[in-house]
Design a protein around this motif. Structure first.
Motif, PDB file in Angstrom:
ATOM      1  N   UNK A  74      35.392   4.485  19.184  1.00  0.00           N
ATOM      2  CA  UNK A  74      35.270   3.621  20.362  1.00  0.00           C
ATOM      3  C   UNK A  74      33.815   3.418  20.773  1.00  0.00           C
ATOM      4  N   UNK A  75      32.992   4.442  20.596  1.00  0.00           N
ATOM      5  CA  UNK A  75      31.573   4.326  20.931  1.00  0.00           C
ATOM      6  C   UNK A  75      30.918   3.251  20.070  1.00  0.00           C
ATOM      7  N   UNK A  76      31.225   3.269  18.776  1.00  0.00           N
ATOM      8  CA  UNK A  76      30.666   2.277  17.862  1.00  0.00           C
ATOM      9  C   UNK A  76      31.226   0.887  18.162  1.00  0.00           C
TER      10      UNK A  76
ATOM     11  N   UNK B  57      25.109  18.023  12.254  1.00  0.00           N
ATOM     12  CA  UNK B  57      25.862  19.083  12.907  1.00  0.00           C
ATOM     13  C   UNK B  57      26.408  18.543  14.216  1.00  0.00           C
ATOM     14  N   UNK B  58      27.357  19.240  14.798  1.00  0.00           N
ATOM     15  CA  UNK B  58      27.925  18.810  16.070  1.00  0.00           C
ATOM     16  C   UNK B  58      29.097  17.884  15.879  1.00  0.00           C
ATOM     17  N   UNK B  59      29.554  17.350  16.989  1.00  0.00           N
ATOM     18  CA  UNK B  59      30.722  16.472  16.983  1.00  0.00           C
ATOM     19  C   UNK B  59      30.319  15.034  16.669  1.00  0.00           C
ATOM     20  N   UNK B  60      31.143  14.383  15.905  1.00  0.00           N
ATOM     21  CA  UNK B  60      30.899  12.970  15.582  1.00  0.00           C
ATOM     22  C   UNK B  60      31.220  12.108  16.799  1.00  0.00           C
ATOM     23  N   UNK B  61      30.488  11.018  16.941  1.00  0.00           N
ATOM     24  CA  UNK B  61      30.801  10.067  18.005  1.00  0.00           C
ATOM     25  C   UNK B  61      32.123   9.386  17.677  1.00  0.00           C
TER      26      UNK B  61
ATOM     27  N   UNK C 149      33.204   1.058  11.077  1.00  0.00           N
ATOM     28  CA  UNK C 149      33.495   1.786  12.321  1.00  0.00           C
ATOM     29  C   UNK C 149      34.512   2.871  12.022  1.00  0.00           C
ATOM     30  N   UNK C 150      34.191   4.115  12.223  1.00  0.00           N
ATOM     31  CA  UNK C 150      32.837   4.620  12.401  1.00  0.00           C
ATOM     32  C   UNK C 150      32.124   4.653  11.051  1.00  0.00           C
ATOM     33  N   UNK C 151      30.784   4.698  11.062  1.00  0.00           N
ATOM     34  CA  UNK C 151      30.060   4.752   9.789  1.00  0.00           C
ATOM     35  C   UNK C 151      30.279   6.096   9.109  1.00  0.00           C
ATOM     36  N   UNK C 152      30.019   6.182   7.826  1.00  0.00           N
ATOM     37  CA  UNK C 152      30.178   7.459   7.127  1.00  0.00           C
ATOM     38  C   UNK C 152      29.251   8.519   7.742  1.00  0.00           C
ATOM     39  N   UNK C 153      29.770   9.702   7.871  1.00  0.00           N
ATOM     40  CA  UNK C 153      29.008  10.800   8.478  1.00  0.00           C
ATOM     41  C   UNK C 153      28.075  11.409   7.444  1.00  0.00           C
ATOM     42  N   UNK C 154      26.804  11.572   7.823  1.00  0.00           N
ATOM     43  CA  UNK C 154      25.827  12.199   6.930  1.00  0.00           C
ATOM     44  C   UNK C 154      26.195  13.672   6.777  1.00  0.00           C
TER      45      UNK C 154
END
Length: 119
Positions: free
Chosen positions: A36-38, A29-33, A20-25
């Motif tokens: 708290x969402x995870x 593009x855009x904002x990462x979640x 949490x959070x997982x590694x970002x690919x």
């Protein structure tokens, strides 16, 4: 035949080990979640875990232009419209929706946690 006890342990281990959070690919593009969402999604999955059981699910075969059913092992049920199950023949987890007392494939496949978070 599938060992449902081992499946339960494997899903629980996957859930416990989920970062949490997982590694970002790198190609996203855009904002990462936010984390708290995870965290919320993982808590919801913990509550949705069920003792695995085998039932039938429905897929639409686009080549044959008809519905087909085959066995799946349900591992999580959000008590709403969504179920996570292992496609026993495909040996992959999948997201299903419940409609007309049947489970229908949503064509979202992968790991159990990822499928649950994709609801």
């Amino acid at each position: 035949m599938i060992d449902l006890a081992k499946l339960r342990v494997a899903v629980q281990q996957e859930l416990d080990d989920y970062p949490v959070p997982p590694p970002r690919h790198p190609d996203l593009v855009g904002s990462a979640l936010p984390a708290e969402w995870f965290e919320r999604g993982l808590a919801e999955m913990r509550e949705a875990l069920v003792e695995p059981y085998v039932t039938e699910a429905v897929w639409f075969d686009s080549v044959a232009q008809q519905q087909v059913s085959r066995p799946v092992a349900v591992v999580a049920d959000d008590q709403g419209a969504h179920v996570i199950a292992l496609d026993i023949e495909g040996d992959e987890f999948e997201l299903f929706f419940r409609s007309d007392d049947a489970l229908h494939s949503m064509n979202v496949r992968g790991d159990a946690v990822g499928c649950f978070l994709a609801r």
